[in-house]
Design a protein around this motif. Sequence first.
Motif, PDB file in Angstrom:
ATOM      1  N   ILE A 143       0.842  -1.210   0.000  1.00  0.00           N
ATOM      2  CA  ILE A 143       0.000   0.000   0.000  1.00  0.00           C
ATOM      3  C   ILE A 143       0.876   1.258   0.000  1.00  0.00           C
ATOM      4  CG2 ILE A 143      -1.704   1.338   1.313  1.00  0.00           C
ATOM      5  CD1 ILE A 143      -2.779  -1.221  -0.135  1.00  0.00           C
ATOM      6  N   ILE A 144       1.935   1.267   0.797  1.00  0.00           N
ATOM      7  CA  ILE A 144       2.842   2.419   0.821  1.00  0.00           C
ATOM      8  C   ILE A 144       3.519   2.580  -0.538  1.00  0.00           C
ATOM      9  CG2 ILE A 144       5.000   3.304   1.830  1.00  0.00           C
ATOM     10  CD1 ILE A 144       3.991   2.075   4.512  1.00  0.00           C
ATOM     11  N   ALA A 145       3.886   1.480  -1.165  1.00  0.00           N
ATOM     12  CA  ALA A 145       4.501   1.531  -2.494  1.00  0.00           C
ATOM     13  C   ALA A 145       3.524   2.077  -3.525  1.00  0.00           C
ATOM     14  CB  ALA A 145       4.998   0.142  -2.900  1.00  0.00           C
ATOM     15  N   VAL A 146       2.256   1.719  -3.426  1.00  0.00           N
ATOM     16  CA  VAL A 146       1.231   2.230  -4.341  1.00  0.00           C
ATOM     17  C   VAL A 146       1.136   3.753  -4.211  1.00  0.00           C
ATOM     18  CG1 VAL A 146      -1.266   2.310  -4.792  1.00  0.00           C
ATOM     19  CG2 VAL A 146      -0.121   0.111  -4.474  1.00  0.00           C
ATOM     20  N   GLU A 150      23.021 -13.243   0.602  1.00  0.00           N
ATOM     21  CA  GLU A 150      24.323 -12.593   0.741  1.00  0.00           C
ATOM     22  C   GLU A 150      24.327 -11.228   0.066  1.00  0.00           C
ATOM     23  OE1 GLU A 150      27.542 -15.160  -0.374  1.00  0.00           O
ATOM     24  OE2 GLU A 150      26.671 -16.844   0.720  1.00  0.00           O
ATOM     25  N   MET A 151      23.255 -10.880  -0.637  1.00  0.00           N
ATOM     26  CA  MET A 151      23.148  -9.574  -1.284  1.00  0.00           C
ATOM     27  C   MET A 151      22.730  -8.515  -0.270  1.00  0.00           C
ATOM     28  SD  MET A 151      21.242 -10.390  -4.920  1.00  0.00           S
ATOM     29  CE  MET A 151      21.172  -8.686  -5.406  1.00  0.00           C
ATOM     30  N   SER A 152      23.310  -7.335  -0.382  1.00  0.00           N
ATOM     31  CA  SER A 152      22.866  -6.228   0.453  1.00  0.00           C
ATOM     32  C   SER A 152      21.491  -5.771  -0.034  1.00  0.00           C
ATOM     33  CB  SER A 152      23.862  -5.067   0.357  1.00  0.00           C
ATOM     34  OG  SER A 152      23.804  -4.477  -0.936  1.00  0.00           O
ATOM     35  N   ASN A 153      20.814  -5.012   0.804  1.00  0.00           N
ATOM     36  CA  ASN A 153      19.504  -4.488   0.390  1.00  0.00           C
ATOM     37  C   ASN A 153      19.630  -3.620  -0.855  1.00  0.00           C
ATOM     38  OD1 ASN A 153      18.075  -5.768   2.392  1.00  0.00           O
ATOM     39  ND2 ASN A 153      18.018  -4.010   3.746  1.00  0.00           N
ATOM     40  N   ILE A 154      20.689  -2.809  -0.910  1.00  0.00           N
ATOM     41  CA  ILE A 154      20.894  -1.932  -2.076  1.00  0.00           C
ATOM     42  C   ILE A 154      21.086  -2.777  -3.338  1.00  0.00           C
ATOM     43  CG2 ILE A 154      22.422  -0.208  -3.110  1.00  0.00           C
ATOM     44  CD1 ILE A 154      20.763   0.921  -0.839  1.00  0.00           C
ATOM     45  N   ALA A 155      21.887  -3.817  -3.245  1.00  0.00           N
ATOM     46  CA  ALA A 155      22.120  -4.690  -4.402  1.00  0.00           C
ATOM     47  C   ALA A 155      20.839  -5.410  -4.798  1.00  0.00           C
ATOM     48  CB  ALA A 155      23.222  -5.693  -4.104  1.00  0.00           C
ATOM     49  N   ASN A 156      20.056  -5.818  -3.825  1.00  0.00           N
ATOM     50  CA  ASN A 156      18.792  -6.493  -4.092  1.00  0.00           C
ATOM     51  C   ASN A 156      17.806  -5.547  -4.787  1.00  0.00           C
ATOM     52  OD1 ASN A 156      16.874  -8.500  -4.113  1.00  0.00           O
ATOM     53  ND2 ASN A 156      16.576  -8.543  -1.900  1.00  0.00           N
ATOM     54  N   ILE A 157      17.728  -4.303  -4.309  1.00  0.00           N
ATOM     55  CA  ILE A 157      16.855  -3.300  -4.923  1.00  0.00           C
ATOM     56  C   ILE A 157      17.288  -3.054  -6.364  1.00  0.00           C
ATOM     57  CG2 ILE A 157      16.256  -0.826  -4.915  1.00  0.00           C
ATOM     58  CD1 ILE A 157      16.499  -1.067  -1.763  1.00  0.00           C
ATOM     59  N   ALA A 158      18.591  -2.822  -6.555  1.00  0.00           N
ATOM     60  CA  ALA A 158      19.118  -2.528  -7.895  1.00  0.00           C
ATOM     61  C   ALA A 158      18.878  -3.695  -8.846  1.00  0.00           C
ATOM     62  CB  ALA A 158      20.605  -2.194  -7.819  1.00  0.00           C
ATOM     63  N   ALA A 191      10.739  -1.151  -5.208  1.00  0.00           N
ATOM     64  CA  ALA A 191      11.616  -2.194  -4.657  1.00  0.00           C
ATOM     65  C   ALA A 191      12.196  -1.765  -3.316  1.00  0.00           C
ATOM     66  CB  ALA A 191      12.739  -2.518  -5.654  1.00  0.00           C
ATOM     67  N   ALA A 192      12.601  -0.503  -3.203  1.00  0.00           N
ATOM     68  CA  ALA A 192      13.172  -0.011  -1.934  1.00  0.00           C
ATOM     69  C   ALA A 192      12.164  -0.133  -0.807  1.00  0.00           C
ATOM     70  CB  ALA A 192      13.659   1.422  -2.100  1.00  0.00           C
ATOM     71  N   LEU A 208       9.482  -2.138  -0.682  1.00  0.00           N
ATOM     72  CA  LEU A 208       9.187  -3.558  -0.423  1.00  0.00           C
ATOM     73  C   LEU A 208      10.319  -4.253   0.324  1.00  0.00           C
ATOM     74  CD1 LEU A 208       7.582  -4.491  -3.856  1.00  0.00           C
ATOM     75  CD2 LEU A 208       6.385  -4.039  -1.693  1.00  0.00           C
ATOM     76  N   ILE A 209      11.542  -3.930  -0.008  1.00  0.00           N
ATOM     77  CA  ILE A 209      12.688  -4.625   0.596  1.00  0.00           C
ATOM     78  C   ILE A 209      13.007  -4.086   1.989  1.00  0.00           C
ATOM     79  CG2 ILE A 209      15.196  -4.906   0.371  1.00  0.00           C
ATOM     80  CD1 ILE A 209      14.620  -5.349  -2.687  1.00  0.00           C
ATOM     81  N   TYR A 210      12.898  -2.785   2.196  1.00  0.00           N
ATOM     82  CA  TYR A 210      13.224  -2.224   3.494  1.00  0.00           C
ATOM     83  C   TYR A 210      12.123  -2.389   4.518  1.00  0.00           C
ATOM     84  CZ  TYR A 210      17.750  -0.297   2.361  1.00  0.00           C
ATOM     85  OH  TYR A 210      19.083  -0.159   2.039  1.00  0.00           O
ATOM     86  N   MET A 211      10.905  -2.667   4.076  1.00  0.00           N
ATOM     87  CA  MET A 211       9.812  -2.852   5.050  1.00  0.00           C
ATOM     88  C   MET A 211       9.681  -4.331   5.332  1.00  0.00           C
ATOM     89  SD  MET A 211       6.929  -0.023   4.309  1.00  0.00           S
ATOM     90  CE  MET A 211       6.122  -0.403   5.839  1.00  0.00           C
TER      91      MET A 211
END
Length: 145
Positions: free
Chosen positions: A12-15, A87-95, A139-140, A142-145
């Motif tokens: 919902i926040i992403a929307v 093993e991926m960082s959140n930033i790498a996962n988002i990217a 993605a940011a 979804l991944i950080y929440m």
Amino acid sequence: MPEIQINYLAVIIAVVANFILGFIWYTPLFGRIWAKEMGFDPDEKPPGSVMARGMIFMVIGNFFLAYVFAHNIAVWDPETWGLGPSEMSNIANIASAAFFTWLGFFLPVDLGAVAWEKKSWKLFGINTSYHFLSLVVVAAILIYM
């Protein structure tokens, strides 16, 4: 078979965030250029009913994007499959999530608009940049929440 966990609050926040990004992108930032490239009069305002319908469709589309993207991100997460933390960082996962989704699903459609609908490269740049940035933002969240 793994159980996919979807964080509906994050969806919902992403929307909402994606809706706001779209408004900023296609109104103050690139609205006049976009309208001109689409063949619209930038000074002509559509009727309220047309704007309302467009906003409703945008919210529905943003929901589908965020929900399906959340599902895809979860499917590629090793923890979903019981394999331990990624093993991926959140930033790498988002990217990675944003780039490969854009590359495989958005870029081809945007290129098709240039090839088959005779849209300009300027319009391509505005639209495909928005699509990529939209995926990064969603993605940011979804991944950080």
